[in-house]
Write a protein that holds these residues in place. Sequence first.
Motif, PDB file in Angstrom:
ATOM      1  N   TRP A 198       0.822  -1.214   0.000  1.00 10.48           N
ATOM      2  CA  TRP A 198       0.000   0.000   0.000  1.00 10.48           C
ATOM      3  C   TRP A 198       0.855   1.264   0.000  1.00 10.48           C
ATOM      4  O   TRP A 198       0.499   2.253  -0.632  1.00 10.48           O
ATOM      5  CB  TRP A 198      -0.952  -0.026   1.192  1.00 10.48           C
ATOM      6  N   PHE A 199       1.976   1.246   0.709  1.00 15.86           N
ATOM      7  CA  PHE A 199       2.864   2.407   0.684  1.00 15.86           C
ATOM      8  C   PHE A 199       3.362   2.662  -0.741  1.00 15.86           C
ATOM      9  O   PHE A 199       3.427   3.803  -1.204  1.00 15.86           O
ATOM     10  CB  PHE A 199       4.042   2.191   1.641  1.00 15.86           C
ATOM     11  N   GLY A 200       3.726   1.584  -1.430  1.00 14.29           N
ATOM     12  CA  GLY A 200       4.168   1.739  -2.806  1.00 14.29           C
ATOM     13  C   GLY A 200       3.069   2.260  -3.711  1.00 14.29           C
ATOM     14  O   GLY A 200       3.290   3.106  -4.583  1.00 14.29           O
ATOM     15  N   GLN A 201       1.848   1.785  -3.501  1.00 15.27           N
ATOM     16  CA  GLN A 201       0.723   2.222  -4.320  1.00 15.27           C
ATOM     17  C   GLN A 201       0.337   3.671  -4.045  1.00 15.27           C
ATOM     18  O   GLN A 201      -0.338   4.295  -4.861  1.00 15.27           O
ATOM     19  CB  GLN A 201      -0.477   1.296  -4.076  1.00 15.27           C
ATOM     20  N   LEU A 202       0.753   4.181  -2.907  1.00 19.48           N
ATOM     21  CA  LEU A 202       0.456   5.576  -2.563  1.00 19.48           C
ATOM     22  C   LEU A 202       1.609   6.508  -2.906  1.00 19.48           C
ATOM     23  O   LEU A 202       1.645   7.647  -2.456  1.00 19.48           O
ATOM     24  CB  LEU A 202       0.135   5.673  -1.064  1.00 19.48           C
ATOM     25  N   GLY A 203       2.547   6.032  -3.727  1.00 21.75           N
ATOM     26  CA  GLY A 203       3.585   6.885  -4.263  1.00 21.75           C
ATOM     27  C   GLY A 203       4.873   6.904  -3.484  1.00 21.75           C
ATOM     28  O   GLY A 203       5.818   7.597  -3.877  1.00 21.75           O
ATOM     29  N   ALA A 204       4.974   6.169  -2.370  1.00 17.64           N
ATOM     30  CA  ALA A 204       6.206   6.163  -1.593  1.00 17.64           C
ATOM     31  C   ALA A 204       7.308   5.432  -2.360  1.00 17.64           C
ATOM     32  O   ALA A 204       7.044   4.532  -3.158  1.00 17.64           O
ATOM     33  CB  ALA A 204       5.977   5.504  -0.239  1.00 17.64           C
ATOM     34  N   SER A 205       8.549   5.821  -2.121  1.00 14.87           N
ATOM     35  CA  SER A 205       9.699   5.238  -2.811  1.00 14.87           C
ATOM     36  C   SER A 205      10.280   4.117  -1.975  1.00 14.87           C
ATOM     37  O   SER A 205      10.752   4.336  -0.862  1.00 14.87           O
ATOM     38  CB  SER A 205      10.760   6.318  -3.065  1.00 14.87           C
ATOM     39  N   ARG A 206      10.268   2.916  -2.514  1.00 18.44           N
ATOM     40  CA  ARG A 206      10.759   1.741  -1.800  1.00 18.44           C
ATOM     41  C   ARG A 206      12.267   1.654  -1.945  1.00 18.44           C
ATOM     42  O   ARG A 206      12.787   1.500  -3.056  1.00 18.44           O
ATOM     43  CB  ARG A 206      10.078   0.478  -2.321  1.00 18.44           C
ATOM     44  N   ILE A 207      12.987   1.725  -0.843  1.00 22.17           N
ATOM     45  CA  ILE A 207      14.446   1.683  -0.871  1.00 22.17           C
ATOM     46  C   ILE A 207      14.964   0.263  -1.040  1.00 22.17           C
ATOM     47  O   ILE A 207      15.926   0.013  -1.757  1.00 22.17           O
ATOM     48  CB  ILE A 207      15.018   2.294   0.424  1.00 22.17           C
ATOM     49  N   TYR A 208      14.303  -0.682  -0.373  1.00 21.73           N
ATOM     50  CA  TYR A 208      14.790  -2.063  -0.387  1.00 21.73           C
ATOM     51  C   TYR A 208      13.584  -2.994  -0.319  1.00 21.73           C
ATOM     52  O   TYR A 208      12.566  -2.661   0.295  1.00 21.73           O
ATOM     53  CB  TYR A 208      15.723  -2.306   0.810  1.00 21.73           C
ATOM     54  N   PRO A 209      13.651  -4.173  -0.956  1.00 27.54           N
ATOM     55  CA  PRO A 209      12.485  -5.079  -0.995  1.00 27.54           C
ATOM     56  C   PRO A 209      12.042  -5.544   0.384  1.00 27.54           C
ATOM     57  O   PRO A 209      12.798  -5.530   1.356  1.00 27.54           O
ATOM     58  CB  PRO A 209      12.991  -6.257  -1.842  1.00 27.54           C
ATOM     59  N   LEU A 210      10.797  -5.982   0.444  1.00 30.33           N
ATOM     60  CA  LEU A 210      10.193  -6.484   1.674  1.00 30.33           C
ATOM     61  C   LEU A 210      10.967  -7.672   2.228  1.00 30.33           C
ATOM     62  O   LEU A 210      11.298  -8.611   1.498  1.00 30.33           O
ATOM     63  CB  LEU A 210       8.737  -6.902   1.393  1.00 30.33           C
ATOM     64  N   GLU A 233      22.374  -0.981   0.187  1.00 27.46           N
ATOM     65  CA  GLU A 233      21.599  -0.175  -0.742  1.00 27.46           C
ATOM     66  C   GLU A 233      21.706   1.306  -0.393  1.00 27.46           C
ATOM     67  O   GLU A 233      21.727   2.167  -1.285  1.00 27.46           O
ATOM     68  CB  GLU A 233      20.132  -0.620  -0.708  1.00 27.46           C
ATOM     69  N   LEU A 234      21.779   1.625   0.893  1.00 31.30           N
ATOM     70  CA  LEU A 234      21.930   3.027   1.291  1.00 31.30           C
ATOM     71  C   LEU A 234      23.259   3.605   0.816  1.00 31.30           C
ATOM     72  O   LEU A 234      23.369   4.814   0.579  1.00 31.30           O
ATOM     73  CB  LEU A 234      21.842   3.155   2.814  1.00 31.30           C
ATOM     74  N   GLU A 235      24.267   2.737   0.687  1.00 33.08           N
ATOM     75  CA  GLU A 235      25.580   3.215   0.263  1.00 33.08           C
ATOM     76  C   GLU A 235      25.553   3.750  -1.160  1.00 33.08           C
ATOM     77  O   GLU A 235      26.436   4.507  -1.561  1.00 33.08           O
ATOM     78  CB  GLU A 235      26.605   2.085   0.392  1.00 33.08           C
ATOM     79  N   ASP A 236      24.568   3.323  -1.938  1.00 32.66           N
ATOM     80  CA  ASP A 236      24.366   3.874  -3.270  1.00 32.66           C
ATOM     81  C   ASP A 236      23.453   5.087  -3.141  1.00 32.66           C
ATOM     82  O   ASP A 236      22.274   4.960  -2.843  1.00 32.66           O
ATOM     83  CB  ASP A 236      23.741   2.826  -4.184  1.00 32.66           C
ATOM     84  N   GLY A 237      23.993   6.263  -3.342  1.00 35.67           N
ATOM     85  CA  GLY A 237      23.220   7.483  -3.137  1.00 35.67           C
ATOM     86  C   GLY A 237      21.952   7.537  -3.954  1.00 35.67           C
ATOM     87  O   GLY A 237      20.952   8.129  -3.540  1.00 35.67           O
ATOM     88  N   HIS A 238      21.953   6.891  -5.135  1.00 39.35           N
ATOM     89  CA  HIS A 238      20.768   6.939  -5.996  1.00 39.35           C
ATOM     90  C   HIS A 238      19.605   6.146  -5.410  1.00 39.35           C
ATOM     91  O   HIS A 238      18.462   6.318  -5.825  1.00 39.35           O
ATOM     92  CB  HIS A 238      21.106   6.409  -7.396  1.00 39.35           C
ATOM     93  N   ALA A 239      19.898   5.258  -4.465  1.00 38.52           N
ATOM     94  CA  ALA A 239      18.819   4.485  -3.837  1.00 38.52           C
ATOM     95  C   ALA A 239      17.882   5.393  -3.052  1.00 38.52           C
ATOM     96  O   ALA A 239      16.734   5.027  -2.779  1.00 38.52           O
ATOM     97  CB  ALA A 239      19.395   3.419  -2.918  1.00 38.52           C
ATOM     98  N   LEU A 240      18.370   6.567  -2.687  1.00 36.23           N
ATOM     99  CA  LEU A 240      17.563   7.498  -1.892  1.00 36.23           C
ATOM    100  C   LEU A 240      16.796   8.483  -2.758  1.00 36.23           C
ATOM    101  O   LEU A 240      16.074   9.327  -2.235  1.00 36.23           O
ATOM    102  CB  LEU A 240      18.468   8.261  -0.911  1.00 36.23           C
ATOM    103  N   ASP A 241      16.969   8.398  -4.088  1.00 36.21           N
ATOM    104  CA  ASP A 241      16.196   9.263  -4.964  1.00 36.21           C
ATOM    105  C   ASP A 241      14.724   8.892  -4.869  1.00 36.21           C
ATOM    106  O   ASP A 241      14.363   7.729  -4.607  1.00 36.21           O
ATOM    107  CB  ASP A 241      16.658   9.114  -6.414  1.00 36.21           C
ATOM    108  N   PHE A 242      13.869   9.856  -5.082  1.00 38.05           N
ATOM    109  CA  PHE A 242      12.434   9.583  -5.075  1.00 38.05           C
ATOM    110  C   PHE A 242      12.057   8.931  -6.400  1.00 38.05           C
ATOM    111  O   PHE A 242      12.298   9.489  -7.478  1.00 38.05           O
ATOM    112  CB  PHE A 242      11.642  10.877  -4.865  1.00 38.05           C
TER     113      PHE A 242
END
Length: 711
Positions: A198-210, A233-242
């Motif tokens: 639901w978070f993904g369906q509401l436009g939130a950006s998923r940083i790492y899989p469930l 994944e956090l070490e890759d700065g692009h992972a934090l892009d929206f």
Amino acid sequence: MSELVNNIISGFRNIVTFGTEPAVEEQNNSGCCGGNADGGCCNSDSPSKETAESGCCKADDSAASACACSNSNEPVEIEHIKIFYASLTGTAKRFADQLQQNLEAAGPKVQVQKITVMDIVDYDNDDFLTETAICVFILSSYNVEGPLDWFSKWTRDLRYDFRVDRLSLQKVRFAVCGLGDSEYGDEFNVASADIDKWFGQLGASRIYPLGACDKNADQQAQFSAWTSGFIAELEDGHALDFHPTNIEYDSEDDDEEVDDGELNKDIGAGDDDGSGDEMVDLEDMGKMASKIKAAKINRAEEEEAFENSKAKPKRSIGTTVEATAAPVAREMVSPMLHKNLTKQGYKIVGSHSGVKICRWTKAALRGRGFCYKHSFYGIQSHLCSESTPSLACSNKCVFCWRHHTNPVGKTWRWKVDDPEFIVQGVLENHYKMIKQLKGVPGVKADRFQEAFNVKHCALSLVGEPIFYPHINEFVQKLHERKISTFLVTNAQHPDRIADLQQVTQLYVSIDASTKESLKKIDRPLFRDFWERFLASLDSLATKGQRTVFRLTLVKDYNTDDIGNYVELIRRGRPSFIEVKGVTYCGYSGASSLTMANVPYHTEVVEFCKKIVAAVGDDYEIACEHAHSCSILIASKQFKINNEWHTHIDYPKFFELLESGKPFNSLDYVAKTPEWAIFGAPEAGFDPNETRFYRKGKNPNPEASSEVAVAV
């Protein structure tokens, strides 16, 4: 005419638009190697000096340009990470703290300025609409009421309410790790999976899989692996892009996400040339009508899915769905479980059994009295071993005194140890623990020697002993050694009760009198738990041996509904009814019980009087053990010549057993001593023992010096 057409188009747009157009184009086209493939800095034939020096594009010695977007060695700086947990037993909180420690130690590649760990119930859900911190959810999923329910309901309502912007959480970057038990089948981690979806369906950006960490496997190792992946994944700065997920919506699968931007574009909200002109030519109306119709259907299906999700119960009551394939047999006790149980004083036998020294055994060795079984049935505690051939259980009772560290299951899916091996292991480990007590002050030499000849076995340590596939052979091995058996079952395996051979005394735990309260207290795994419960009582009534209803009273949970308890008694027709106040074992996070839920002995007595008055002339209060806050209600069959015979003639029991002839519960009774009778001044405490009081608790400070003032 043109104005009329535009008004119509505007009205159609209002019908099919579920939220505002996501303002992500600018984000997607910004950055070092932005979306403009032809004009971006890394694709420019001759990047400017300013661009090259900025670090986006760097020239080598030959003056050829190269993109350095993915080669930056600078650490990723994160302003704030919030770690939310939802926990019943404390595991999620412990993992949340571990994640915080791992993040703090993640430098120099990841530098987090602030980390906050909090319970999800302490956070205002509406604040997620404006949340800018990275949100990590460590969520335990249960099939009963829990701290996650309100947050799950809020997220579901937000997802399915057509009035809510479909990108309302587009400012949120998140990751979810679910904790659960695969024994729940389809309900395993379902709440965590829904929230992630639901978070993904509401436009939130998923940083790492469930993540899905199973308590029936090595949950710690699974969580550590997920944590390592998340931090990497956090070490890759692009992972934090929206990057809100926008997938074409499949009306037949509610698990997919709708791209409202594409939908709006299709009906004219934005043209390919990016002009944003809302004008639509009249000849294009027919082409657009089919898309409007599809959007209406899409919306109707969403509203129907929402209504269905609200109506769906947490657990459907009915026949349990059997697994289609037998799982691979493995050891019941994982390394983490072994560590936790050993820390609590257990000695693990084989792969699924255990033994532990009871506190009353320690007291008996020092001459400080015996447990309630001595008053009710004539057992001396230093001659008794508390053990189980199955650490697994089918319930998660709120008053479980083992803090839910044991495994759970509905069917036996583990390796099976030999009955003789278990019996030998139980006795060996019991004697080792007895030997360790020789240096305890006050231990009597004669009782210390007697303790190495176990006479009784209380199969009530933890778990569900009747769950063990070879329980009859196990009991037989104990009887061959002249060890009596007191077996306790939680009334969830009626077929096993029916198949059980003769034991010295068979207990069934009656923790509640109604379906609703039983679910609230025992938190059973079976969907048809109530039907199984009643079937167990029916099976108990036909056993023809000593049977006991074991009632554990928990104030504000199961002390009402006397009439329903009476109906259960009439159905199971037990020989005895043990009523005991719950023992508070300290806060564990496994339940919300406090000392306020522990009844006084007088309250237990009043409850028993009400039961006896309601059940009729068949039962009467026979014995008590005030020190344990316990009362014994007995069938009047055991009141022979107006004297109670609740004790057991153990030599007679084994004599009858070895004869091979049928016998019943009245064939091996013994007279109950006067000090154990209800109303006696001793209140169930053996006068031959020396009662010890904690410091300051002695009601008679001038008593004999034989009565100590400290335990």
